[in-house]
Design an enzyme around this catalytic site. Structure first.
Site, PDB file in Angstrom:
ATOM      1  CG  HIS A 185      -1.982   1.100   0.651  1.00  0.00           C
ATOM      2  ND1 HIS A 185      -2.638   1.300   2.519  1.00  0.00           N
ATOM      3  CD2 HIS A 185      -2.417   1.003   0.047  1.00  0.00           C
ATOM      4  CE1 HIS A 185      -3.808   2.398   2.359  1.00  0.00           C
ATOM      5  NE2 HIS A 185      -3.864   1.903   0.636  1.00  0.00           N
ATOM      6  CE  LYS A 187      -1.779   5.341  -1.432  1.00  0.00           C
ATOM      7  NZ  LYS A 187      -2.551   3.874  -0.514  1.00  0.00           N
ATOM      8  CG  ASP A 192      18.451  12.979  -9.285  1.00  0.00           C
ATOM      9  OD1 ASP A 192      18.622  12.241 -10.214  1.00  0.00           O
ATOM     10  OD2 ASP A 192      18.361  14.176  -9.849  1.00  0.00           O
ATOM     11  CG  HIS A 433      -8.518   8.348  -0.559  1.00  0.00           C
ATOM     12  ND1 HIS A 433      -7.429   8.859  -1.329  1.00  0.00           N
ATOM     13  CD2 HIS A 433      -8.391   6.993  -0.739  1.00  0.00           C
ATOM     14  CE1 HIS A 433      -6.443   7.695  -1.870  1.00  0.00           C
ATOM     15  NE2 HIS A 433      -7.042   6.687  -1.138  1.00  0.00           N
ATOM     16  CE  LYS A 435      -5.058   6.096   2.403  1.00  0.00           C
ATOM     17  NZ  LYS A 435      -5.910   6.701   1.677  1.00  0.00           N
ATOM     18  CG  ASP A 440      -0.054  15.853  23.459  1.00  0.00           C
ATOM     19  OD1 ASP A 440      -1.399  15.561  23.667  1.00  0.00           O
ATOM     20  OD2 ASP A 440       0.657  14.799  23.497  1.00  0.00           O
TER      21      ASP A 440
END
Length: 535
Positions: A185, A187, A192, A433, A435, A440
């Site tokens: 999952h 991404k 470079d 969608h 996440k 704090d």
């Protein structure tokens, strides 16, 4: 006139025909069960660009000037706007000089998907080494394009936990469920070895605001500094893992005609009016010029990569090799506040105990997830719904996103893993969608991790923990202002203890807003099934 493929053409009734089709599928699955994945012996070996060589690239020199002023810190730029998120990826590909390391769960066969493939191809033409690692469940219809890209001498494409039978991948869940049910999952896109983009976005029109219907206003961050070395090291580990198979060992090499057709399709996409606005977004983004001028907007803070060991993809990771274990160490115990955004929030009994414990100790816990009207997977909603009353009774604040908010905190997406249970399909409207969470008002997490059992136990995930009061305060402000305008707050009726949905505009509702009776009935039925571990 009979249509081709009509059961009557074979002299059988429809029931018999479809029974034979089912038996044929089962027989094929049995045959495939005896097959095995190709050997990884002889697979090429490669590593991320060494630090000394990375510093000597054009991007490396530009980054070196600004990072020298903030030793030990990582520069973070939030990519909230979908067009900017697309343009930033293309510009990194355009300005890369030595390497591009690219890792995604979903890569759509659509306009932005093709534009980004062409950006990788153009970089390879300039001599850039491109390593593209994709989960094999998330690139439907792209085998030929990916094989054509892999044919370039400067490109190598690998597939994570691949399926043997390419024409119909779902058969893999019948023949090798334990492995096929575990997906990559992660991404990230790193240029470079000095600049990376990580977060929740996959590659596709929906993720970059290119569709007329469903959109995902997801959250990525562009980062430069020490955290990039950690992302590069993690990519190397996945690239060399026992789950990463060269596409050339799975897909027939493209013919000359296929390569010509691939270039023709790409040219058609690039010339389309639809693509023109995205090309303009790339031209309008002053990222590289601002980086050279040293006025690119960055938040400088300590940042640390959290990532699952790739052996999780084969169920071989030890508990201390999992992201969730390190997240507990990195985040610590919230003392004052916890603001959490999770599209697929399935806390389980153990997670509910955790959030309840925080609230009982006086920590303000606010959670934004999908409403029943917004979710696209009813089974996931059932895994959340059964815990609402206990969370609310302890003082946890629950917000559920409206399906089409006018002040869009996030936009809609189909469930990424797309393994919907029969009858579990939900709304086609907007759904959450992003996440992320803030603790704090001191630190935030941005990545691919959903607070559900699938992210915790099955899929591999990654994300950045960023110790930035500035970013954490911005997230708290979103919960103060934008979330209440775009969501229903779920409350307990003080007299009956029943759930109520409140938005500050209408009278509180006693049933889940904008939902149908069959959706509510399906959720109640699914709550009875022991399926949390798959959600």
């Amino acid at each position: 006139m009979r249509r081709p493929g009509n059961p009557a053409d074979f002299g059988v009734g429809s029931a018999t025909f479809f029974r034979w089709r089912w038996l044929a599928a089962v027989a094929l699955a049995g045959l495939l069960a005896g097959c095995s994945l190709p050997s990884l012996e002889g697979r090429s070996q490669s590593k991320a660009l060494p630090a000394a060589e990375a510093r000597d690239t054009r991007l490396g020199r530009a980054v070196g000037v600004v990072t020298a002023q903030h030793p030990g810190l990582t520069g973070i730029h939030s990519l909230e706007d979908p067009r900017e998120a697309f343009a930033a990826r293309v510009q990194l590909a355009q300005h890369a000089e030595r390497t591009l390391d690219v890792q995604y769960y979903i890569w759509r066969n659509d306009t932005t998907g093709h534009l980004l493939l062409e950006a990788l191809h153009s970089a390879a033409d300039r001599g850039v080494r491109v390593r593209l690692l994709l989960d094999d469940h998330g690139h439907a219809g792209l085998d030929e394009e990916l094989a054509s890209l892999d044919a370039h001498p400067n490109v190598e494409v690998r597939l994570f936990n691949p399926f043997l039978f390419r024409p119909f991948k779902p058969l893999g869940f019948l023949t090798d469920f334990s492995r096929a049910n575990r997906r990559m999952h992660n991404k990230s896109l790193t240029a470079d070895s000095v600049i990376t983009i990580v977060g929740g976005r996959n590659v596709g029109d929906e993720y970059f605001g290119a569709t007329d219907g469903v959109l995902f206003a997801d959250l990525d961050v562009l980062a430069m500094g020490p955290a990039v070395e950690q992302v590069s090291s993690a990519f190397d580990a996945y690239w060399a893992s026992a789950s990463a198979y060269p596409i050339a060992s799975l897909v027939t090499p493209p013919s000359a005609e296929a390569l010509t057709a691939f270039r023709h399709r790409t040219a058609l996409v690039e010339r389309s009016e639809f693509a023109a606005s995205y090309k303009q977004a790339v031209r309008d983004l002053p990222f590289y010029e601002s980086l050279i001028r040293k006025d690119y907007s960055l938040v400088w803070a300590p940042a640390h990569l959290l990532v699952d060991d790739p052996s999780k993809g084969l169920a071989l990771a030890e508990p201390e090799q999992l992201l969730l274990h390190h997240m507990t160490e990195a985040v610590g115990v919230p003392m004052r506040t916890l603001d959490l955004v999770s599209p697929y929030f399935v806390p389980t009994d153990a997670g509910t105990d955790y959030f309840v414990g925080l609230a009982v100790r006086g920590v303000r816990v606010r959670i934004l997830t999908n409403s029943l009207a917004a979710t696209d997977v009813l089974a996931v909603h059932s895994g959340y719904a059964r815990h609402r009353q206990r969370l609310l009774a302890a003082g946890v604040v629950l917000y559920e996103l409206k399906p089409d908010p006018t002040d869009r905190v996030v936009k809609a997406a189909p469930r990424e893993d797309s393994r919907r249970m029969p009858g579990s399909s939900g709304s086609s409207g907007s759904s959450l969608h992003a996440k992320t969470f803030g603790v704090d008002t001191e630190r935030v997490f941005v990545g691919s991790f959903n607070f559900d059992p699938r992210s915790a136990r099955l899929n591999t995930e990654l994300g950045l923990i960023i110790d930035s009061p500035e970013l954490a305060a911005a997230m708290a402000q979103v919960f103060e202002v934008r979330v209440p305008r775009s969501s229903w707050e779920v409350r307990l009726d003080p007299e009956s203890g029943a759930l109520r949905w409140v938005d500050g505009i209408r009278q509180p509702l006693s049933v889940e807003p904008m939902s149908s009776w069959w959706q509510r009935a399906a959720v109640r039925l699914l709550e009875l099934l022991p399926i949390d571990w798959m959600l």
